[in-house]
Design a protein around this motif. Structure first.
Motif, mmCIF file in Angstrom:
data_model
loop_
_atom_site.group_PDB
_atom_site.id
_atom_site.type_symbol
_atom_site.label_atom_id
_atom_site.label_comp_id
_atom_site.label_asym_id
_atom_site.label_seq_id
_atom_site.Cartn_x
_atom_site.Cartn_y
_atom_site.Cartn_z
ATOM 1 N N ILE A 88 19.421 37.236 -0.382
ATOM 2 C CA ILE A 88 19.125 38.278 -0.633
ATOM 3 C C ILE A 88 18.344 39.296 -0.552
ATOM 4 N N SER A 94 17.093 43.115 -2.442
ATOM 5 C CA SER A 94 17.570 44.044 -3.356
ATOM 6 C C SER A 94 16.356 44.930 -3.392
ATOM 7 N N TRP A 150 21.933 45.849 -2.726
ATOM 8 C CA TRP A 150 21.352 44.565 -3.266
ATOM 9 C C TRP A 150 22.559 43.813 -2.433
ATOM 10 N N TYR A 172 23.526 40.383 -0.706
ATOM 11 C CA TYR A 172 23.869 39.208 -0.338
ATOM 12 C C TYR A 172 24.844 38.251 0.198
ATOM 13 N N THR A 196 28.443 42.553 -0.727
ATOM 14 C CA THR A 196 28.043 40.836 -0.940
ATOM 15 C C THR A 196 29.135 39.900 0.334
#
Length: 507
Positions: free
Chosen positions: A444, A446, A457, A459, A480
């Motif tokens: 991760i 961020s 973000w 991920y 993501t």
């Protein structure tokens, strides 16, 4: 031995097709419910399980005595659905909860179900069962309207008795309506289910149906089932995953009276009528294994997995990551590592198989009775009407009993020796040979803006799947990526078997 509704041994009942199912239940209203597009069975020879794989999601039967039988492929493994499903059905039918009998996880008598996992029973199967109950109630109201010679709108139901609203003395029970009748409804027009203000049973607290049995030890799990002439099998296990058996000396074990040593390819087992004798014979086997060398260890497993990581698949993507990087004045980056984890259910894997008259019946501690049935058909080369799986209480699963290798092992042995065979894993077997939650890596990155708000973000999840990794927050620049599908990975990635484990893979 448990009996079916006709008093026959469960282990010898034939696989029902549509006609034989209706014939077997005798008088009563039978509801076949579907959420898939309606279809017509091309041949009467189609079995219930095959037809259900395409369409049927729930059966319920209202018998001549007024009792309701619910047939479901779902199984009870401690989650309490043996109590909650009858509550749902009772509310829709307007019958007392204790008038409902549950038949669960029997591939001969229940409709197809993929398995009991993913918290799908209550939120997916529950509404389907309620809809079937609502339809059954509608059928019965139609029959009652004819019998009492009043419009359906003038009728009400309480505890399985239909009353004329204008004259309460004019009534007829579900039992009276179903007597001598065999009516099948395919839900041509779905009936409306009740809304929350009308619930009488759902939302109420009931003592669990299995509570007394489980607290007193009377509950029957797979390893508690005994058949005449049954043999107990103890499996020979190598000391390492991936080991190859080169040779086996069973002379000392076979010298013990009543001991049978069976080798069928990769399966080696010692069988005897008594567990302690089988244990002793197992200890006398002299096995020569080749153990493959491995450079993978607890210390380097995550680095090894990263070297095997497949390309990622975007799960969510919004904004512009470069813009987010520019807006971030505080960037936090970390790598999280998940370990291999065992399921550790209270009840280890267990199965009892009985090969009799050309038909295989298996009682198994499994979350997927129909999945095991399909495995048995394939491994044993049997047609579907020659295999039956029954599921007693299951002592915990958590995803680990979605596959049922012990059921296949027991069935292979029973077919070879021609006698009932029980296989149950030891606690050591359970920890070493069960599927593990896969080891995983989550990265991760961020970023926070000057105002302290998240603006970036990034991920990435490796080997744990996308479930649980969804991005729900108002972060303008986010991405993501999942580097695996579910908990699966290319063959050879993990040093041993992995599978579902209790919840989201990205936990």
């Amino acid at each position: 031995m448990k009996k079916d509704d006709q008093g026959k041994d469960l282990k010898s009942s034939p696989l029902f097709n549509r006609r034989s199912f209706l014939k077997s239940v005798g008088g009563g209203v039978v509801v076949l419910f579907t959420t898939a597009p309606r279809f017509t069975l091309a041949e009467e020879s189609h079995s219930v399980s095959a037809a259900a794989a395409n369409s049927f999601n729930a059966y319920l039967r209202i018998g001549q005595d007024g009792r309701v039988t619910c047939f479901t492929g779902k199984i009870e493994m401690g989650q309490g659905i043996i109590t909650s499903l009858p509550q749902m059905l009772a509310d829709e039918l307007d019958v007392a909860v204790d008038m409902i009998d549950m038949v669960m996880g029997d591939t001969d008598r229940c409709p197809f179900d993929r398995g009991t996992w993913g918290s799908l029973t209550t939120r997916v199967f529950g509404p389907e069962l309620r809809a079937a109950g609502a339809q059954a109630r509608g059928i019965l109201l139609g029959l009652a309207a004819e019998k009492l010679a009043v419009p359906v709108e003038q009728l009400t139901v309480k505890d399985g008795v239909v009353f004329d609203r204008s004259n309460g003395s004019r009534q007829v029970s579900y039992a009276d309506l179903t007597k001598g009748q065999a009516i099948a409804s395919d839900m041509k027009s779905p009936a409306a289910v009740k809304t929350a203000p009308d619930y009488q049973v759902m939302g109420q607290s009931f003592r669990r149906r299995d509570a007394v049995e489980k607290v007193t030890g009377k509950a029957e799990f797979t390893a508690d089932i005994l058949l005449p002439g049954m043999l107990i099998a103890r499996l020979l296990r190598p000391s390492a995953h991936g080991a190859t058996l080169n040779g086996l000396d069973a002379t000392a074990a076979e010298a013990i009276k009543g001991v049978r040593v069976v080798r069928d390819g990769d399966l080696v087992a010692v069988l005897h009528e008594k567990r302690h004798v089988a244990d002793r014979a197992l200890s006398l086997l002299k096995a020569d294994y080749s153990v493959p060398e491995s450079s993978v260890s607890e210390a380097n497993i995550h680095e090894y997995l990263m070297s095997k990581a497949p390309e990622g698949v975007p799960i969510a993507d919004g904004g512009d990551m470069a813009v987010g990087e520019g807006l971030a004045v505080d960037v936090i980056e970390h790598t999280y590592k998940g370990a291999y984890v065992a399921h550790s259910p209270m009840e280890p894997h267990a199965a009892l198989a009985n090969w009799e008259n050309g038909r295989m019946t298996v009682w198994a501690s499994t979350q997927s009775p129909f999945g095991l049935k399909a495995q048995l058909e394939s491994v044993l080369g049997l047609p579907e009407d020659k295999v039956r799986v029954l599921t007693p209480f299951v002592g915990g699963g958590f995803g680990g009993k979605g596959s049922s290798p012990q059921g296949v092992q027991a069935a292979r042995l029973s077919k070879l020796v021609g006698r009932p065979v029980q296989v149950f894993w030891t606690r050591e077997d359970e920890f070493f040979w069960d599927q593990y939650m896969p080891a995983s890596i989550i990265k991760i990155r961020s970023g926070l803006s000057e105002a302290g708000k998240p603006v970036l973000w990034d991920y990435r999840v490796y080997f744990a799947g996308a479930r649980g990794s969804e991005q729900h927050y108002d972060i303008p620049h986010h991405r993501t990526v999942a580097h695996s599908r579910g908990w699966t990975a290319p063959p050879g990635t993990h040093p041993f078997a992995t599978g579902a484990w209790r919840g989201p893979g990205a936990s």
